[in-house]
Design an enzyme around this catalytic site. Structure first.
Site, PDB file in Angstrom:
ATOM      1  N   SER A   1     -17.587  45.097  15.905  1.00 21.89           N
ATOM      2  CA  SER A   1     -17.593  43.749  15.332  1.00 21.89           C
ATOM      3  C   SER A   1     -17.890  43.667  13.841  1.00 21.89           C
ATOM      4  O   SER A   1     -17.724  42.608  13.237  1.00 21.89           O
ATOM      5  CB  SER A   1     -18.594  42.869  16.088  1.00 21.89           C
ATOM      6  OG  SER A   1     -18.116  42.582  17.373  1.00 21.89           O
TER       7      SER A   1
ATOM      8  N   SER B   1     -16.287  40.724  16.096  1.00 20.30           N
ATOM      9  CA  SER B   1     -16.646  39.320  16.148  1.00 20.30           C
ATOM     10  C   SER B   1     -17.131  38.733  14.814  1.00 20.30           C
ATOM     11  O   SER B   1     -17.228  37.510  14.669  1.00 20.30           O
ATOM     12  CB  SER B   1     -17.748  39.119  17.186  1.00 20.30           C
ATOM     13  OG  SER B   1     -18.912  39.869  16.856  1.00 20.30           O
TER      14      SER B   1
ATOM     15  N   LYS C   1     -23.731  35.350   9.551  1.00 20.96           N
ATOM     16  CA  LYS C   1     -23.008  35.208  10.812  1.00 20.96           C
ATOM     17  C   LYS C   1     -23.791  34.328  11.781  1.00 20.96           C
ATOM     18  O   LYS C   1     -25.007  34.467  11.921  1.00 20.96           O
ATOM     19  CB  LYS C   1     -22.768  36.593  11.424  1.00 20.96           C
ATOM     20  CG  LYS C   1     -21.970  36.560  12.730  1.00 20.96           C
ATOM     21  CD  LYS C   1     -21.788  37.955  13.298  1.00 20.96           C
ATOM     22  CE  LYS C   1     -21.014  37.911  14.611  1.00 20.96           C
ATOM     23  NZ  LYS C   1     -20.812  39.260  15.194  1.00 20.96           N
TER      24      LYS C   1
END
Length: 454
Positions: A179, A155, A80
């Site tokens: 997230s 996210s 990520k």
């Protein structure tokens, strides 16, 4: 499921260790899939395939020489873009960092590399990891592999989409308000939000000067295609530098002995009928398999207070990415004290129950929404308009209490989209929530690749 890219990390690492496939072959296979299939998904947004290929050659050479191999020897991954990654552009989804190339890895990335993991690239996210979708002004929008008109959750949306599509062996996500949990549920993969503090979170890019401090509530955790991978990666990622060494609780030999609760709906945040129907199906399958589930189990707290306090604390924990000076420290301390009172309520609940099954999101994966913000957007639930902020109510009341939560893939709802649940346990009960989620995943069919991944 014959494509090696869709196997679990444990299986892929085993193939490399036994010499049944080379690291270079697996790396090239992932690269080919990304280049061929990621155009309509847009998950892997920064790529360093040349370095990954060279590192895979080194991994193969080391194996041939009989050198010691880590648990992830030669396994290619993406990370990520909220995490600092040495010598690879790391932006946090913010234009202020669009040319940022760190000289150090986030601690969790370093731990994965020590075990032989090879970083191929970075995955998409919202600006400063601040939404339940995955889009930003640098890299654009990531789409849900099951329906590209919908978001992949956020996210860690690019991360979960990459796992679902077989672009990476596993991913490292972050979770402060859901997230890891939303993307895992929306993409039909596994995700684990650890107990707060179990995994070090330095190297997190949530503001211009991010990377040094560890924010309240925020955690890092694995996103995978199997429960076994979650357990493996939790062991690799967890904090192990004295004096802070994470010691997690054990799992009963017979999961049928667990005291399990099911909190599937509530007037503080009613869930969509499709979600409720699917959650009931999950519990029904557990009961058929011999587990006793108490559908009346509830902690003795006001869930709306817990959710809104959680949202307040999340907003304070992320305030360095805003222009706000935030509240005075005394105000934060008063709110923290109330949080500790609610944590005691959760602890009392878990003295009677080992785990509780809860919704992740009150609606199925929803269509892209990029106008407005958390306060102004709306979603449709059971034919009625609801505030977008309701999305995080079931997740923040868990996260603010520092509890572990595991999301298993549980199949598709009536609309043909993945719907997940979260298995929540006592603080430090990470292995237990992974084990019970593993049971649920097995009963519900486990990870299934979206058709466009095949």
């Amino acid at each position: 499921m014959s494509d090696i890219a869709l196997l679990s990390t444990v299986e892929q690492a085993g193939l490399i260790r036994r010499g049944e496939i080379s690291s270079r072959e697996l790396t090239e296979h992932f690269i080919e899939r990304i280049e061929r299939l990621d155009g309509e998904i847009n998950s892997v947004i920064t790529r360093d395939f040349e370095t990954a290929a060279a590192e895979s050659d080194s991994a193969d050479a080391a194996r041939q020489k009989g050198e010691p191999m880590g648990l992830l020897h030669g396994v290619p991954i993406t990370v990520k873009d909220a995490l600092q990654t040495k010598n690879l552009k790391s932006t946090g989804g913010a234009t202020e960092l669009q040319n940022n190339v760190p000289t150090n890895d986030a601690a969790v990335v370093a731990s994965v590399r020590r075990e032989g993991g090879i970083v191929m690239g970075k995955t998409n996210l919202p600006r400063w990891s601040g939404d339940i979708q995955a889009y930003n002004d640098i890299f654009g929008t990531t789409n849900n592999p099951w329906d590209i008109s919908r978001g992949p959750g956020g996210s860690s949306g690019g991360a979960a989409a990459a796992v679902a599509m077989g672009f990476t062996s596993f991913e490292i996500g972050t979770d402060i308000g859901g997230s890891i949990r939303f993307p895992a549920a929306f993409n039909g993969v596994w995700g684990h939000k650890p107990s707060f503090g179990v995994i070090p979170t330095t190297g997190y890019l949530d503001h211009v000067n991010g990377g040094v401090n560890e924010a309240d509530i925020n955690v890092f955790g694995p996103i995978t295609r199997s429960a076994q991978d979650l357990e493996l990666l939790l062991g690799i990622m967890k904090r192990d530098s004295p004096p802070w060494v994470a010691e997690l609780g054990s799992v009963p030999q017979n999961l049928n002995d667990l005291r399990v609760g099911a909190w599937l709906d509530d007037e503080f945040c009613p869930v969509d009928s499709e979600v409720r129907e699917h959650l009931d199906k999950i519990v029904n399958e557990l009961e058929k398999d011999g587990l006793s589930v108490d559908r009346t189990a509830r902690p003795e707290l006001d869930p709306d207070e817990g959710a809104m306090l959680g949202l307040w604390l999340v907003q304070r924990a992320t305030s360095q990415s805003t222009d706000s000076d935030g509240p005075g420290h005394r105000i934060w301390l008063d709110q923290h004290a109330r949080r500790e009172e609610l944590r005691l309520k959760w602890a009392q609940f878990f003295s009677n129950y080992d785990a509780v099954i809860m919704p992740v999101c009150f609606v199925p994966p929803f269509e892209h929404q990029q106008d407005g913000d958390f306060r102004s957007r709306t979603l449709i639930c059971n034919g009625e308009e609801r505030g977008y902020i309701d999305v995080v109510k079931w997740t923040t009341m868990v996260g603010m209490a520092y509890l572990p939560s595991t999301v298993p893939p549980t199949g598709l709802g009536a609309s043909g989209l993945p719907i997940g649940c979260q298995v929540v346990g006592p603080y430090g009960g990470d292995k237990l929530t992974i084990a019970l989620a593993g049971r649920i995943g097995d009963l519900m069919g486990g990870y299934q690749p979206p058709p466009r991944a095949l």
